[in-house]
Design an enzyme around this catalytic site. Structure first.
Site, PDB file in Angstrom:
ATOM      1  CG  HIS A 105      -2.022  -1.008   1.142  1.00  0.00           C
ATOM      2  ND1 HIS A 105      -2.822  -1.171   0.122  1.00  0.00           N
ATOM      3  CD2 HIS A 105      -2.312  -1.854   2.043  1.00  0.00           C
ATOM      4  CE1 HIS A 105      -3.645  -2.316   0.475  1.00  0.00           C
ATOM      5  NE2 HIS A 105      -3.300  -2.704   1.711  1.00  0.00           N
ATOM      6  CG  ASP A 126      -2.885  -8.289   0.734  1.00  0.00           C
ATOM      7  OD1 ASP A 126      -2.012  -8.570   1.639  1.00  0.00           O
ATOM      8  OD2 ASP A 126      -3.754  -7.607   0.681  1.00  0.00           O
ATOM      9  CG  HIS A 155      -6.716  -5.172   1.533  1.00  0.00           C
ATOM     10  ND1 HIS A 155      -6.224  -6.004   2.602  1.00  0.00           N
ATOM     11  CD2 HIS A 155      -7.890  -4.913   2.245  1.00  0.00           C
ATOM     12  CE1 HIS A 155      -7.057  -6.435   3.723  1.00  0.00           C
ATOM     13  NE2 HIS A 155      -8.029  -5.527   3.433  1.00  0.00           N
ATOM     14  CG  ASP A 214      -4.930 -10.089   3.238  1.00  0.00           C
ATOM     15  OD1 ASP A 214      -4.600 -10.464   2.107  1.00  0.00           O
ATOM     16  OD2 ASP A 214      -4.882  -8.642   3.514  1.00  0.00           O
TER      17      ASP A 214
HETATM   18  C1  SP5 Z   1      -1.188  -5.263   3.613  1.00  0.00           C
HETATM   19  C2  SP5 Z   1      -2.649  -5.158   4.150  1.00  0.00           C
HETATM   20  O1  SP5 Z   1      -3.044  -6.216   3.995  1.00  0.00           O
HETATM   21  N1  SP5 Z   1      -3.167  -4.144   4.684  1.00  0.00           N
HETATM   22  C3  SP5 Z   1      -4.579  -4.112   5.000  1.00  0.00           C
HETATM   23  C4  SP5 Z   1      -4.895  -2.653   5.376  1.00  0.00           C
HETATM   24  C5  SP5 Z   1      -6.408  -2.650   5.632  1.00  0.00           C
HETATM   25  N2  SP5 Z   1      -6.996  -1.401   6.339  1.00  0.00           N
HETATM   26  C6  SP5 Z   1      -8.171  -1.364   6.218  1.00  0.00           C
HETATM   27  C7  SP5 Z   1      -8.822  -2.432   6.941  1.00  0.00           C
HETATM   28  C8  SP5 Z   1      -8.958  -2.211   8.461  1.00  0.00           C
HETATM   29  C9  SP5 Z   1      -9.247  -3.211   9.418  1.00  0.00           C
HETATM   30  N3  SP5 Z   1      -9.072  -2.805  10.765  1.00  0.00           N
HETATM   31  C10 SP5 Z   1      -9.285  -3.940  11.548  1.00  0.00           C
HETATM   32  C11 SP5 Z   1      -8.722  -3.773  13.217  1.00  0.00           C
HETATM   33  C12 SP5 Z   1      -9.006  -4.640  13.882  1.00  0.00           C
HETATM   34  N4  SP5 Z   1      -8.607  -4.345  15.391  1.00  0.00           N
HETATM   35 ZN    ZN Z   2      -4.181  -7.024   2.479  1.00  0.00          ZN
END
Ligand code: SP5
Ligand code: ZN
Length: 346
Positions: A162, A197, A199, A286
């Site tokens: 990212h 990934d 995302h 993920d």
């Molecule tokens: C590298 C990667 O997989 N980055 C993913 C970033 C996603 N961010 C947005 C989703 C936020 C979810 N937050 C969860 C918090 C749980 N405590």
């Molecule tokens: Zn991711």
């Protein structure tokens, strides 16, 4: 047959564990930081040994990131402390309209200028961890270039895909996959990055968007539904010299292995058409069915299918770890992926 750990060199440096933010902004609340150091530790347990990461210095990093961003990242936490703050540094205001070169003295302004979300804090250990994570990826590429290793694995953490040329976000600070790809291109290879990934790898895409040099192919959750929202749509195909060298394959939530493999087939066709001779695989775990922040439905055994399809390209491959937050499952997922590559290593 010995386990894949004996066939595939693994690169990791303990300094990658220094970065341990406390919280991230999620759904309007501060919540437990998902990208934990334990992710790397649990994957490491799968391997009998790993190789030391070689320090290649700033040169490979500066092929993917701007000098002012790198300087910001190195100094941001110190500046945060000097501003009288404690804990982790995080921005709260971002330049959107008429971005321009302003002299930014306030740490809050600089945090906003060099980031795109509020889920990616900077701690005292962030620079060191991101630096060694990037060096792990460069070391994995160097082993492909110098030793003709067919497959290497950089246990990168924090992740990188990212992070753009001059911004952090999505738990990412330095774009290890982009840095590794640029290193290989610098050594004259025809490089593709395959990002699997959950995302979209917006940072990687941005870094190479207008460059014909590196092909970027990504399979990810449709950004209409999922983070990072503003990138990863199918109509983003590259600009200028990079036209046609970006390929996005968004898939709906709930995607299972059969549909995923169809997308992977399209991705592989593009990688072959590029006449790729070195592949960087941005690997996120993920896409797993029990990932706590994601919504695909791949099972542990499915990753061996992904590994063997990518291995069948018969292109030397440096694998770079990205996301994956079902911590207890990460070791099994990575082992499954590498088992798909294993026969080639012999
Ligand atoms: C590298 C990667 O997989 N980055 C993913 C970033 C996603 N961010 C947005 C989703 C936020 C979810 N937050 C969860 C918090 C749980 N405590
Ligand atoms: Zn991711």
């Amino acid at each position: 047959m010995p386990p894949p750990s004996l066939a595939i060199p693994v690169f990791f440096d303990a300094r990658q564990l220094d970065h341990q933010p406390a919280v991230e902004l999620h759904n309007g609340n501060w919540s437990d930081y998902a990208e934990k150091a334990a992710r790397a530790e649990i994957i490491l347990q799968q391997f009998a040994a790993h190789r030391p990461v070689r320090d290649h210095g700033l040169e490979p990093i500066l092929r993917a990131h701007s000098p002012d961003y790198v300087e910001f990242l190195r100094s941001a936490h110190q500046a945060w402390l000097e501003a009288g703050r404690s804990g982790d540094a995080i921005g709260y205001t971002w330049p959107v309209i008429r971005r321009r070169d302003l002299r930014l003295d306030r740490i809050d302004a600089r945090l906003g200028r060099y980031s795109f979300d509020a889920a990616t804090p900077i701690t005292a250990g962030t620079w060191s961890s991101a630096y060694w994570s990037a060096q792990a990826a460069v070391s994995a590429v160097a082993a492909v270039l110098e030793e003709a290793q067919p497959v290497t694995f950089a246990l990168c953490r924090p992740p990188g895909h990212h992070a753009g040329r001059d911004y952090l976000g999505g738990y990412c600070y330095l774009n290890s996959a982009a840095i590794a790809a640029a290193e290989a291109a610098h050594h004259g290879r025809r490089v593709a990055i395959l990002d699997i990934d959950y995302h979209h790898g917006n940072g990687t895409q941005d870094i190479f968007l207008d460059s014909g040099e590196v092909l970027f192919v990504s399979i990810h959750a449709d950004p209409a539904m999922d983070y990072p929202f503003f990138w990863g749509h199918a109509d983003e195909r590259g600009i200028g010299a990079g036209k046609g060298k970006t390929l996005n394959i968004p898939l709906p939530r709930g995607t299972q292995i059969d549909a995923y493999l169809e997308a992977l087939e399209i991705a592989c066709t593009a990688i072959v058409a590029h006449r790729t001779d070195l592949l960087v695989l941005s690997f996120g775990a993920d896409t797993f069915e029990d990932d706590p922040i994601s919504y695909f439905e791949l099972r542990e055994e499915d990753y061996a299918l992904l590994g063997s399809r990518i291995a069948a390209l018969a292109i030397p491959t440096a694998i770079v770890m990205e996301g994956g937050y079902a911590i207890d499952a990460l070791g099994g997922i990575v082992t499954s992926l590498l088992s798909g590559f294993y026969p080639r290593g012999m």
